[in-house]
Design a protein around this motif. Sequence first.
Motif, PDB file in Angstrom:
ATOM      1  N   ALA A  32      15.324 -37.749  12.467  1.00  9.89           N
ATOM      2  CA  ALA A  32      15.739 -36.756  13.458  1.00  9.89           C
ATOM      3  C   ALA A  32      14.841 -35.524  13.392  1.00  9.89           C
ATOM      4  CB  ALA A  32      17.200 -36.365  13.234  1.00  9.89           C
ATOM      5  N   VAL A  33      14.449 -35.144  12.190  1.00  9.77           N
ATOM      6  CA  VAL A  33      13.556 -33.997  12.012  1.00  9.77           C
ATOM      7  C   VAL A  33      12.181 -34.332  12.581  1.00  9.77           C
ATOM      8  CG1 VAL A  33      12.537 -32.404  10.348  1.00  9.77           C
ATOM      9  CG2 VAL A  33      14.828 -33.321   9.934  1.00  9.77           C
ATOM     10  N   LYS A  34      11.694 -35.518  12.262  1.00  9.91           N
ATOM     11  CA  LYS A  34      10.378 -35.938  12.759  1.00  9.91           C
ATOM     12  C   LYS A  34      10.376 -36.019  14.276  1.00  9.91           C
ATOM     13  CE  LYS A  34       6.619 -39.162  12.282  1.00  9.91           C
ATOM     14  NZ  LYS A  34       6.015 -40.238  11.516  1.00  9.91           N
ATOM     15  N   GLN A  35      11.457 -36.494  14.848  1.00  9.15           N
ATOM     16  CA  GLN A  35      11.549 -36.605  16.309  1.00  9.15           C
ATOM     17  C   GLN A  35      11.440 -35.223  16.949  1.00  9.15           C
ATOM     18  OE1 GLN A  35      15.244 -38.296  17.728  1.00  9.15           O
ATOM     19  NE2 GLN A  35      14.356 -38.833  19.690  1.00  9.15           N
ATOM     20  N   LEU A  36      12.123 -34.232  16.376  1.00 13.48           N
ATOM     21  CA  LEU A  36      12.018 -32.866  16.877  1.00 13.48           C
ATOM     22  C   LEU A  36      10.582 -32.352  16.767  1.00 13.48           C
ATOM     23  CD1 LEU A  36      15.190 -30.953  15.619  1.00 13.48           C
ATOM     24  CD2 LEU A  36      14.248 -30.888  17.918  1.00 13.48           C
ATOM     25  N   ALA A  37       9.963 -32.589  15.629  1.00 19.06           N
ATOM     26  CA  ALA A  37       8.591 -32.117  15.413  1.00 19.06           C
ATOM     27  C   ALA A  37       7.624 -32.804  16.377  1.00 19.06           C
ATOM     28  CB  ALA A  37       8.176 -32.368  13.969  1.00 19.06           C
ATOM     29  N   GLU A  38       7.779 -34.091  16.584  1.00 18.86           N
ATOM     30  CA  GLU A  38       6.883 -34.814  17.480  1.00 18.86           C
ATOM     31  C   GLU A  38       7.065 -34.372  18.931  1.00 18.86           C
ATOM     32  OE1 GLU A  38       7.572 -38.940  16.405  1.00 18.86           O
ATOM     33  OE2 GLU A  38       5.844 -38.882  15.045  1.00 18.86           O
ATOM     34  N   GLN A  39       8.292 -34.066  19.334  1.00 14.66           N
ATOM     35  CA  GLN A  39       8.517 -33.557  20.686  1.00 14.66           C
ATOM     36  C   GLN A  39       7.846 -32.198  20.849  1.00 14.66           C
ATOM     37  OE1 GLN A  39       9.886 -34.945  23.574  1.00 14.66           O
ATOM     38  NE2 GLN A  39       8.894 -33.110  24.364  1.00 14.66           N
ATOM     39  N   HIS A  40       7.941 -31.373  19.814  1.00 18.39           N
ATOM     40  CA  HIS A  40       7.304 -30.059  19.852  1.00 18.39           C
ATOM     41  C   HIS A  40       5.776 -30.210  19.911  1.00 18.39           C
ATOM     42  CE1 HIS A  40       6.965 -25.785  19.499  1.00 18.39           C
ATOM     43  NE2 HIS A  40       6.307 -25.868  18.348  1.00 18.39           N
ATOM     44  N   LEU A  41       5.245 -31.155  19.157  1.00 14.48           N
ATOM     45  CA  LEU A  41       3.801 -31.434  19.218  1.00 14.48           C
ATOM     46  C   LEU A  41       3.375 -31.860  20.622  1.00 14.48           C
ATOM     47  CD1 LEU A  41       3.177 -33.295  15.849  1.00 14.48           C
ATOM     48  CD2 LEU A  41       2.030 -31.211  16.614  1.00 14.48           C
ATOM     49  N   ALA A  42       4.184 -32.676  21.274  1.00  9.96           N
ATOM     50  CA  ALA A  42       3.878 -33.105  22.642  1.00  9.96           C
ATOM     51  C   ALA A  42       3.894 -31.906  23.590  1.00  9.96           C
ATOM     52  CB  ALA A  42       4.871 -34.173  23.096  1.00  9.96           C
ATOM     53  N   ASP A  43       4.860 -31.019  23.404  1.00 14.04           N
ATOM     54  CA  ASP A  43       4.927 -29.810  24.229  1.00 14.04           C
ATOM     55  C   ASP A  43       3.693 -28.934  24.011  1.00 14.04           C
ATOM     56  OD1 ASP A  43       7.424 -30.679  25.107  1.00 14.04           O
ATOM     57  OD2 ASP A  43       8.539 -29.309  23.795  1.00 14.04           O
ATOM     58  N   ILE A  44       3.270 -28.805  22.762  1.00 19.06           N
ATOM     59  CA  ILE A  44       2.079 -28.012  22.445  1.00 19.06           C
ATOM     60  C   ILE A  44       0.841 -28.638  23.092  1.00 19.06           C
ATOM     61  CG2 ILE A  44       0.501 -27.351  20.577  1.00 19.06           C
ATOM     62  CD1 ILE A  44       2.996 -26.944  18.800  1.00 19.06           C
ATOM     63  N   ALA A  45       0.719 -29.958  23.005  1.00 20.20           N
ATOM     64  CA  ALA A  45      -0.428 -30.645  23.603  1.00 20.20           C
ATOM     65  C   ALA A  45      -0.460 -30.416  25.112  1.00 20.20           C
ATOM     66  CB  ALA A  45      -0.375 -32.137  23.284  1.00 20.20           C
ATOM     67  N   GLU A  46       0.698 -30.437  25.745  1.00 18.86           N
ATOM     68  CA  GLU A  46       0.776 -30.187  27.187  1.00 18.86           C
ATOM     69  C   GLU A  46       0.336 -28.758  27.510  1.00 18.86           C
ATOM     70  OE1 GLU A  46       4.248 -29.973  30.581  1.00 18.86           O
ATOM     71  OE2 GLU A  46       4.470 -31.459  28.989  1.00 18.86           O
ATOM     72  N   LYS A  47       0.787 -27.808  26.712  1.00 13.20           N
ATOM     73  CA  LYS A  47       0.396 -26.404  26.933  1.00 13.20           C
ATOM     74  C   LYS A  47      -1.103 -26.223  26.724  1.00 13.20           C
ATOM     75  CE  LYS A  47       4.847 -24.420  25.692  1.00 13.20           C
ATOM     76  NZ  LYS A  47       5.607 -23.662  24.692  1.00 13.20           N
ATOM     77  N   ILE A  48      -1.657 -26.878  25.716  1.00 11.40           N
ATOM     78  CA  ILE A  48      -3.097 -26.792  25.465  1.00 11.40           C
ATOM     79  C   ILE A  48      -3.868 -27.346  26.667  1.00 11.40           C
ATOM     80  CG2 ILE A  48      -4.997 -27.736  24.081  1.00 11.40           C
ATOM     81  CD1 ILE A  48      -3.098 -27.487  21.632  1.00 11.40           C
ATOM     82  N   ALA A  49      -3.425 -28.459  27.205  1.00 16.12           N
ATOM     83  CA  ALA A  49      -4.090 -29.055  28.364  1.00 16.12           C
ATOM     84  C   ALA A  49      -4.018 -28.106  29.562  1.00 16.12           C
ATOM     85  CB  ALA A  49      -3.465 -30.405  28.707  1.00 16.12           C
ATOM     86  N   GLU A  50      -2.861 -27.483  29.764  1.00 13.88           N
ATOM     87  CA  GLU A  50      -2.715 -26.518  30.861  1.00 13.88           C
ATOM     88  C   GLU A  50      -3.649 -25.330  30.666  1.00 13.88           C
ATOM     89  OE1 GLU A  50       1.427 -25.451  31.010  1.00 13.88           O
ATOM     90  OE2 GLU A  50       2.044 -27.430  31.681  1.00 13.88           O
ATOM     91  N   LEU A  51      -3.734 -24.827  29.449  1.00 14.78           N
ATOM     92  CA  LEU A  51      -4.622 -23.702  29.157  1.00 14.78           C
ATOM     93  C   LEU A  51      -6.084 -24.086  29.347  1.00 14.78           C
ATOM     94  CD1 LEU A  51      -2.857 -22.121  26.053  1.00 14.78           C
ATOM     95  CD2 LEU A  51      -3.114 -21.082  28.317  1.00 14.78           C
ATOM     96  N   GLN A  52      -6.448 -25.294  28.944  1.00 20.39           N
ATOM     97  CA  GLN A  52      -7.830 -25.745  29.130  1.00 20.39           C
ATOM     98  C   GLN A  52      -8.166 -25.855  30.615  1.00 20.39           C
ATOM     99  OE1 GLN A  52      -7.725 -29.262  26.618  1.00 20.39           O
ATOM    100  NE2 GLN A  52      -8.819 -28.195  24.978  1.00 20.39           N
ATOM    101  N   ASN A  53      -7.212 -26.347  31.414  1.00 20.25           N
ATOM    102  CA  ASN A  53      -7.431 -26.420  32.860  1.00 20.25           C
ATOM    103  C   ASN A  53      -7.586 -25.021  33.452  1.00 20.25           C
ATOM    104  OD1 ASN A  53      -7.374 -29.219  33.024  1.00 20.25           O
ATOM    105  ND2 ASN A  53      -5.180 -29.303  33.408  1.00 20.25           N
ATOM    106  N   MET A  54      -6.758 -24.085  33.013  1.00 23.21           N
ATOM    107  CA  MET A  54      -6.861 -22.707  33.478  1.00 23.21           C
ATOM    108  C   MET A  54      -8.215 -22.119  33.105  1.00 23.21           C
ATOM    109  SD  MET A  54      -2.966 -21.323  32.660  1.00 23.21           S
ATOM    110  CE  MET A  54      -3.564 -19.739  32.199  1.00 23.21           C
ATOM    111  N   GLN A  55      -8.641 -22.366  31.874  1.00 24.64           N
ATOM    112  CA  GLN A  55      -9.921 -21.855  31.399  1.00 24.64           C
ATOM    113  C   GLN A  55     -11.067 -22.408  32.239  1.00 24.64           C
ATOM    114  OE1 GLN A  55     -11.201 -23.268  27.552  1.00 24.64           O
ATOM    115  NE2 GLN A  55     -12.464 -21.446  27.201  1.00 24.64           N
TER     116      GLN A  55
END
Length: 137
Positions: free
Chosen positions: A83-106
């Motif tokens: 359950a802890v790993k699932q939370l962490a992996e979901q957060h990692l996916a959210d971070i990856a999405e934000k990074i992709a959005e920031l790279q597109n903005m850049q």
Amino acid sequence: MATLLTIGAAAKASGLTAKMIRHYEQSGLLQKPPRTDAGYRLYNSQQLQQLSFIQQARRLGFSLSEIGSLLQLWQDPARESRAVKQLAEQHLADIAEKIAELQNMQQLLQQLADSCSADSSPDCAILAALAPANGLK
């Protein structure tokens, strides 16, 4: 007898501000501490550990809701690590999405900046790209 700290001392010990500690109490992440007759909050060592946990989780970018879930798991000796790993992996996916959005903005902003002639002319490719097709000039 356990040592109890006022909010100022708890803030200093945890590296948080008193305002953030009150915010975590109001949001339900931290149990409201007992108060002195004069109304001062008194924090015990368990609450200081919780504050450190919250601060570490915030540094990793977890939301208050996610931190609430992590705190529940941390305090549950019968928890399942999956359950802890699932939370962490979901957060990692959210971070990856934000990074992709920031790279597109850049990339887009770099293209706009590159298209700017940066001279004395009033024509500006950046403003033209930002303006609606039939917008005001």
